[in-house]
Design a protein around this motif. Sequence first.
Motif, PDB file in Angstrom:
ATOM      1  N   LYS A  40       0.850  -1.191   0.000  1.00 50.02           N
ATOM      2  CA  LYS A  40       0.000   0.000   0.000  1.00 50.02           C
ATOM      3  C   LYS A  40       0.892   1.250   0.000  1.00 50.02           C
ATOM      4  N   LYS A  41       0.365   2.324  -0.545  1.00 51.34           N
ATOM      5  CA  LYS A  41       1.094   3.588  -0.518  1.00 51.34           C
ATOM      6  C   LYS A  41       0.643   4.336   0.736  1.00 51.34           C
ATOM      7  N   VAL A  42       1.598   4.747   1.561  1.00 48.36           N
ATOM      8  CA  VAL A  42       1.280   5.401   2.833  1.00 48.36           C
ATOM      9  C   VAL A  42       1.596   6.890   2.757  1.00 48.36           C
ATOM     10  N   PHE A  43       0.638   7.698   3.225  1.00 44.99           N
ATOM     11  CA  PHE A  43       0.803   9.143   3.281  1.00 44.99           C
ATOM     12  C   PHE A  43       0.583   9.601   4.720  1.00 44.99           C
ATOM     13  N   ALA A  44       1.362  10.579   5.158  1.00 42.93           N
ATOM     14  CA  ALA A  44       1.228  11.105   6.516  1.00 42.93           C
ATOM     15  C   ALA A  44       0.936  12.605   6.452  1.00 42.93           C
ATOM     16  N   PRO A  45       0.279  13.138   7.496  1.00 43.07           N
ATOM     17  CA  PRO A  45      -0.120  14.551   7.459  1.00 43.07           C
ATOM     18  C   PRO A  45       0.986  15.514   7.861  1.00 43.07           C
ATOM     19  N   LYS A  46       0.907  16.694   7.269  1.00 42.90           N
ATOM     20  CA  LYS A  46       1.812  17.797   7.619  1.00 42.90           C
ATOM     21  C   LYS A  46       0.948  19.039   7.802  1.00 42.90           C
ATOM     22  N   VAL A  47       1.116  19.729   8.917  1.00 44.86           N
ATOM     23  CA  VAL A  47       0.362  20.959   9.176  1.00 44.86           C
ATOM     24  C   VAL A  47       1.029  22.104   8.420  1.00 44.86           C
ATOM     25  N   LYS A  48       0.227  22.791   7.621  1.00 43.53           N
ATOM     26  CA  LYS A  48       0.740  23.889   6.795  1.00 43.53           C
ATOM     27  C   LYS A  48       0.480  25.242   7.484  1.00 43.53           C
ATOM     28  N   GLU A  49       1.205  26.261   7.023  1.00 43.03           N
ATOM     29  CA  GLU A  49       1.043  27.610   7.588  1.00 43.03           C
ATOM     30  C   GLU A  49      -0.390  28.118   7.413  1.00 43.03           C
ATOM     31  N   SER A  50      -1.061  27.645   6.382  1.00 38.61           N
ATOM     32  CA  SER A  50      -2.422  28.091   6.076  1.00 38.61           C
ATOM     33  C   SER A  50      -3.444  27.587   7.088  1.00 38.61           C
ATOM     34  N   GLY A  51      -3.008  26.733   8.024  1.00 41.57           N
ATOM     35  CA  GLY A  51      -3.949  26.161   8.987  1.00 41.57           C
ATOM     36  C   GLY A  51      -4.641  24.925   8.453  1.00 41.57           C
ATOM     37  N   LYS A  52      -4.086  24.373   7.384  1.00 40.38           N
ATOM     38  CA  LYS A  52      -4.649  23.155   6.796  1.00 40.38           C
ATOM     39  C   LYS A  52      -3.632  22.036   6.920  1.00 40.38           C
ATOM     40  N   ILE A  53      -4.091  20.798   6.672  1.00 40.63           N
ATOM     41  CA  ILE A  53      -3.142  19.690   6.598  1.00 40.63           C
ATOM     42  C   ILE A  53      -3.091  19.197   5.159  1.00 40.63           C
ATOM     43  N   GLU A  54      -1.920  18.756   4.790  1.00 39.87           N
ATOM     44  CA  GLU A  54      -1.702  18.098   3.508  1.00 39.87           C
ATOM     45  C   GLU A  54      -1.008  16.777   3.818  1.00 39.87           C
ATOM     46  N   ILE A  68       5.082  17.107  16.395  1.00 37.81           N
ATOM     47  CA  ILE A  68       4.542  15.856  15.846  1.00 37.81           C
ATOM     48  C   ILE A  68       5.403  15.452  14.651  1.00 37.81           C
ATOM     49  N   PRO A  69       5.766  14.170  14.555  1.00 39.86           N
ATOM     50  CA  PRO A  69       6.539  13.733  13.382  1.00 39.86           C
ATOM     51  C   PRO A  69       5.749  13.958  12.095  1.00 39.86           C
ATOM     52  N   GLU A  70       6.387  14.591  11.120  1.00 37.14           N
ATOM     53  CA  GLU A  70       5.735  14.902   9.853  1.00 37.14           C
ATOM     54  C   GLU A  70       6.605  14.440   8.689  1.00 37.14           C
ATOM     55  N   PRO A  71       5.978  14.212   7.528  1.00 36.27           N
ATOM     56  CA  PRO A  71       6.750  13.779   6.357  1.00 36.27           C
ATOM     57  C   PRO A  71       7.474  14.947   5.704  1.00 36.27           C
ATOM     58  N   ILE A  72       8.501  14.623   4.928  1.00 36.29           N
ATOM     59  CA  ILE A  72       9.124  15.653   4.103  1.00 36.29           C
ATOM     60  C   ILE A  72       8.195  15.895   2.908  1.00 36.29           C
ATOM     61  N   GLU A  73       8.251  17.079   2.345  1.00 37.28           N
ATOM     62  CA  GLU A  73       7.329  17.427   1.254  1.00 37.28           C
ATOM     63  C   GLU A  73       7.869  16.912  -0.071  1.00 37.28           C
ATOM     64  N   ARG A  74       7.705  15.626  -0.287  1.00 35.99           N
ATOM     65  CA  ARG A  74       8.245  15.027  -1.501  1.00 35.99           C
ATOM     66  C   ARG A  74       7.139  14.719  -2.507  1.00 35.99           C
ATOM     67  N   GLU A  75       6.206  13.914  -2.118  1.00 35.11           N
ATOM     68  CA  GLU A  75       5.173  13.470  -3.053  1.00 35.11           C
ATOM     69  C   GLU A  75       3.815  13.718  -2.410  1.00 35.11           C
ATOM     70  N   LYS A  76       3.161  14.773  -2.832  1.00 37.49           N
ATOM     71  CA  LYS A  76       1.910  15.215  -2.216  1.00 37.49           C
ATOM     72  C   LYS A  76       0.732  14.357  -2.673  1.00 37.49           C
ATOM     73  N   PHE A  77      -0.159  14.066  -1.736  1.00 38.10           N
ATOM     74  CA  PHE A  77      -1.411  13.382  -2.055  1.00 38.10           C
ATOM     75  C   PHE A  77      -2.367  14.424  -2.608  1.00 38.10           C
ATOM     76  N   ILE A  78      -2.847  14.203  -3.842  1.00 36.21           N
ATOM     77  CA  ILE A  78      -3.742  15.162  -4.488  1.00 36.21           C
ATOM     78  C   ILE A  78      -5.123  14.512  -4.625  1.00 36.21           C
ATOM     79  N   PRO A  79      -6.069  14.881  -3.751  1.00 37.66           N
ATOM     80  CA  PRO A  79      -7.373  14.210  -3.712  1.00 37.66           C
ATOM     81  C   PRO A  79      -8.112  14.170  -5.044  1.00 37.66           C
ATOM     82  N   GLU A  80      -8.083  15.289  -5.784  1.00 35.86           N
ATOM     83  CA  GLU A  80      -8.877  15.351  -7.022  1.00 35.86           C
ATOM     84  C   GLU A  80      -8.373  14.416  -8.118  1.00 35.86           C
ATOM     85  N   LYS A  81      -7.178  13.885  -7.952  1.00 32.14           N
ATOM     86  CA  LYS A  81      -6.634  12.975  -8.970  1.00 32.14           C
ATOM     87  C   LYS A  81      -6.820  11.504  -8.596  1.00 32.14           C
ATOM     88  N   GLN A  82      -7.541  11.236  -7.510  1.00 32.48           N
ATOM     89  CA  GLN A  82      -7.628   9.867  -7.008  1.00 32.48           C
ATOM     90  C   GLN A  82      -8.785   9.086  -7.625  1.00 32.48           C
TER      91      GLN A  82
END
Length: 194
Positions: free
Chosen positions: A71-85, A102-116
Amino acid sequence: MSQEKQQWRQKMKILRNEISLQKRKQDSQEIQKQLIAQKEYKNCEKLLLYISVGSEVETEFLFEQALSCGKKVFAPKVKESGKIEFYAVYSKSELVYGKFHIPEPIEREKFIPEKQIDPILILVPGLAFDHRRYRLGYGGGYYDRYLQKIKQMKCPYLSFGLAFEEQIFAKIPSDTLDQILDGIVTPKQIYRKV
């Protein structure tokens, strides 16, 4: 309502912290095994997984298991905008401490909901949950906003909470912005929409 929620948050943080470390570890293992046995987990190709901290239900076993079964695993990162990606994670060593320590991922490969188009399972942390599948979060609204956003995009996702039995109630305070989960997994049972 927000004052009532704040009182619940304070009470639930204390209650969850009072669960012994041994019981939390044992129950976390049971919860993770319960989830792995469910069709929602088996069918998902992408797992959006919170990285557990403190007295939360642990997710380390799920993280390793999901990666090992492809499975492909994605973890959340809190952004300055007050949102999570969410960003792809291939190893725990890639996580770095971010906002709220909180442990967060590096910003390498973003999960893009609209492309799923593949089935997605989102695991959501919380302080309390109820039989109606509402959750009481930490007060930032990050997950409620995210779930609302991807629901509007018609993204093929299911959202599940992971909870100790001590976190389940008949009814917790909720309002119009709170998103109802598709399921809640505890060591003994699963609450899901019928």
